[in-house]
Design an enzyme around this catalytic site. Structure first.
Site, PDB file in Angstrom:
ATOM      1  N   ASN A  89       0.810  -1.220   0.000  1.00 17.00           N
ATOM      2  CA  ASN A  89       0.000   0.000   0.000  1.00 17.00           C
ATOM      3  C   ASN A  89       0.849   1.279   0.000  1.00 17.00           C
ATOM      4  O   ASN A  89       0.376   2.320  -0.442  1.00 17.00           O
ATOM      5  CB  ASN A  89      -0.922  -0.028   1.232  1.00 17.00           C
ATOM      6  N   TYR A 154       3.516   8.885 -11.409  1.00 17.95           N
ATOM      7  CA  TYR A 154       2.593   8.059 -10.592  1.00 17.95           C
ATOM      8  C   TYR A 154       1.817   7.076 -11.480  1.00 17.95           C
ATOM      9  O   TYR A 154       1.656   5.900 -11.130  1.00 17.95           O
ATOM     10  CB  TYR A 154       1.655   9.024  -9.866  1.00 17.95           C
TER      11      TYR A 154
HETATM   12  N1  LIG Z   1      -5.996   8.666  -1.375  1.00 16.55           N
HETATM   13  C1  LIG Z   1      -6.332   8.438  -2.614  1.00 16.55           C
HETATM   14  O1  LIG Z   1      -7.191   9.112  -3.185  1.00 16.55           O
HETATM   15  C2  LIG Z   1      -5.678   7.330  -3.389  1.00 16.55           C
HETATM   16  C3  LIG Z   1      -6.179   7.019  -4.662  1.00 16.55           C
HETATM   17  C4  LIG Z   1      -5.609   5.992  -5.392  1.00 16.55           C
HETATM   18  C5  LIG Z   1      -4.560   5.276  -4.873  1.00 16.55           C
HETATM   19  N2  LIG Z   1      -4.077   5.587  -3.636  1.00 16.55           N
HETATM   20  C6  LIG Z   1      -2.953   4.788  -3.145  1.00 16.55           C
HETATM   21  O2  LIG Z   1      -3.283   4.249  -1.892  1.00 16.55           O
HETATM   22  C7  LIG Z   1      -2.098   4.116  -1.109  1.00 16.55           C
HETATM   23  C8  LIG Z   1      -2.302   4.796   0.232  1.00 16.55           C
HETATM   24  O3  LIG Z   1      -2.614   6.166   0.005  1.00 16.55           O
HETATM   25  P1  LIG Z   1      -3.126   7.134   1.177  1.00 16.55           P
HETATM   26  O4  LIG Z   1      -4.015   8.110   0.542  1.00 16.55           O
HETATM   27  O5  LIG Z   1      -3.582   6.342   2.329  1.00 16.55           O
HETATM   28  O6  LIG Z   1      -1.730   7.873   1.519  1.00 16.55           O
HETATM   29  P2  LIG Z   1      -1.302   8.663   2.844  1.00 16.55           P
HETATM   30  O7  LIG Z   1      -2.487   9.062   3.633  1.00 16.55           O
HETATM   31  O8  LIG Z   1      -0.344   9.709   2.358  1.00 16.55           O
HETATM   32  O9  LIG Z   1      -0.490   7.549   3.683  1.00 16.55           O
HETATM   33  C9  LIG Z   1       0.685   7.024   3.132  1.00 16.55           C
HETATM   34  C10 LIG Z   1       1.204   5.916   4.008  1.00 16.55           C
HETATM   35  O10 LIG Z   1       2.335   5.333   3.335  1.00 16.55           O
HETATM   36  C11 LIG Z   1       3.472   5.398   4.176  1.00 16.55           C
HETATM   37  N3  LIG Z   1       4.651   5.567   3.352  1.00 16.55           N
HETATM   38  C12 LIG Z   1       4.922   6.545   2.452  1.00 16.55           C
HETATM   39  N4  LIG Z   1       6.136   6.351   1.886  1.00 16.55           N
HETATM   40  C13 LIG Z   1       6.633   5.220   2.445  1.00 16.55           C
HETATM   41  C14 LIG Z   1       7.849   4.511   2.303  1.00 16.55           C
HETATM   42  N5  LIG Z   1       8.790   4.913   1.446  1.00 16.55           N
HETATM   43  N6  LIG Z   1       8.051   3.396   3.056  1.00 16.55           N
HETATM   44  C15 LIG Z   1       7.106   2.970   3.924  1.00 16.55           C
HETATM   45  N7  LIG Z   1       5.929   3.598   4.114  1.00 16.55           N
HETATM   46  C16 LIG Z   1       5.702   4.716   3.375  1.00 16.55           C
HETATM   47  C17 LIG Z   1       3.219   6.536   5.136  1.00 16.55           C
HETATM   48  O11 LIG Z   1       4.013   6.342   6.312  1.00 16.55           O
HETATM   49  P3  LIG Z   1       4.404   7.591   7.301  1.00 16.55           P
HETATM   50  O12 LIG Z   1       3.141   7.892   8.071  1.00 16.55           O
HETATM   51  O13 LIG Z   1       5.488   7.068   8.167  1.00 16.55           O
HETATM   52  O14 LIG Z   1       4.796   8.711   6.399  1.00 16.55           O
HETATM   53  C18 LIG Z   1       1.693   6.374   5.360  1.00 16.55           C
HETATM   54  O15 LIG Z   1       1.454   5.352   6.289  1.00 16.55           O
HETATM   55  C19 LIG Z   1      -0.961   4.700  -1.950  1.00 16.55           C
HETATM   56  O16 LIG Z   1      -0.287   3.673  -2.625  1.00 16.55           O
HETATM   57  C20 LIG Z   1      -1.693   5.586  -2.935  1.00 16.55           C
HETATM   58  O17 LIG Z   1      -0.942   5.744  -4.118  1.00 16.55           O
HETATM   59  C21 LIG Z   1      -4.598   6.590  -2.897  1.00 16.55           C
END
Ligand SMILES: NC(=O)c1ccc[n+]([C@@H]2O[C@H](COP(=O)([O-])OP(=O)(O)OC[C@H]3O[C@@H](n4cnc5c(N)ncnc54)[C@H](OP(=O)(O)O)[C@@H]3O)[C@@H](O)[C@H]2O)c1
Length: 243
Positions: A89, A154
């Site tokens: 994730n 991305y």
């Molecule tokens: N939100 C959306 O609309 C959306 C849509 C499509 C896809 N996604 C995908 O869903 C996934 C989660 O997104 P989210 O919206 O939940 O993001 P988020 O709220 O920014 O959370 C990101 C998470 O990933 C961790 N992280 C970031 N870089 C990392 C690394 N290099 N190594 C280990 N952990 C790392 C962060 O840890 P820390 O807290 O320690 O920084 C945090 O726990 C991502 O892959 C994103 O591309 C999201």
């Protein structure tokens, strides 16, 4: 003891997935995060309320050596533990027009999503194959399927994960290890905190952003035994934005 590993599990979608896998499937959780220890500790407490074990694993999924060492140490110190589910994730965005995209913005996005998938999954897969059971779920994005202006990096990273999902599913299906991807649209989280939902929701047939729990429900299903005959798939969860 059966564990599910969720990368980037401290916040947002990963946090909701980790809680759901504990609550609905009874998995103990390996919760990976990068740097925000407060958020990770708070999520660990929420998971423990579900009556399962939660171990925090702090590593940067981009760092292949540390990732491998951390996972191998866990396996060595816990011979009773079986990692049955991997949810890849962890992901970041560094948006901008390709014409002006700096190398670090290209590489950090590809390294986190795509290389993170390799760095985390490869050291764990042998044990899954030996046990003839496993679930690998990759969190991709609508951007990886339709492409999105301002997100060439991305879109490329997530699109490559979709292809890797299909290829790996074909390699290991015989061992009853399934590999699927989940492609969210706009989901309310820190990643989309600066987005104008009132404007963007006009593009979405269901007229709203999705909630992290809705993505977690889908992942929980794919991680369960009920999803035994689904592999190599990418499932959209985007309110009808794209199909
Ligand atoms: N939100 C959306 O609309 C959306 C849509 C499509 C896809 N996604 C995908 O869903 C996934 C989660 O997104 P989210 O919206 O939940 O993001 P988020 O709220 O920014 O959370 C990101 C998470 O990933 C961790 N992280 C970031 N870089 C990392 C690394 N290099 N190594 C280990 N952990 C790392 C962060 O840890 P820390 O807290 O320690 O920084 C945090 O726990 C991502 O892959 C994103 O591309 C999201």
């Amino acid at each position: 003891m059966k564990y599910a590993l969720v990368t980037g599990g401290s916040r947002g979608i990963g946090k909701a997935i980790a809680i759901k896998l504990a609550r609905e499937l009874g998995y103990n959780i390996l919760l990976n995060f990068h740097c925000n220890i407060e958020a990770a500790s708070a999520t660990k407490r929420l998971i423990e309320i579900e009556g399962v074990d939660c171990k925090l694993l702090q590593f940067d999924v981009v760092d292949a050596e540390t990732t491998k060492r951390t996972l191998e140490n866990f396996i060595k110190n816990r011979p009773d533990a079986e990692i049955e589910v991997i949810v890849n994730n962890a992901g970041i965005t560094r948006d901008g027009l390709f014409m002006w995209m700096k190398p670090e913005d290209w590489h950090s996005v590809v390294n986190t999503s795509l290389n993170g998938f390799y760095n985390v999954t490869q050291p764990l897969i042998k044990n899954m194959l030996k046990r003839h059971y496993g679930r690998i779920i990759n969190i991709v994005s609508v951007s990886g399927l339709k492409g999105n202006a301002g997100q060439v990096n991305y879109s490329a990273a997530k699109g490559a994960m979709v292809a890797a999902t299909k290829a790996l599913a074909q390699e290991i299906g015989k061992r009853k290890v399934t590999v699927n991807a989940v492609a969210p649209g706009f989901i309310t989280s820190d990643m989309t905190a600066d987005f104008d939902e009132n404007e963007l929701k006009k593009l979405i047939p269901l007229n709203r952003f999705g909630q992290v729990e809705e993505v977690a429900d889908l992942v929980s299903f794919l991680a369960s035994e009920k999803a035994s005959y689904i592999t190599g798939e990418t499932i959209n969860i985007n309110g009808g934005l794209y199909s």
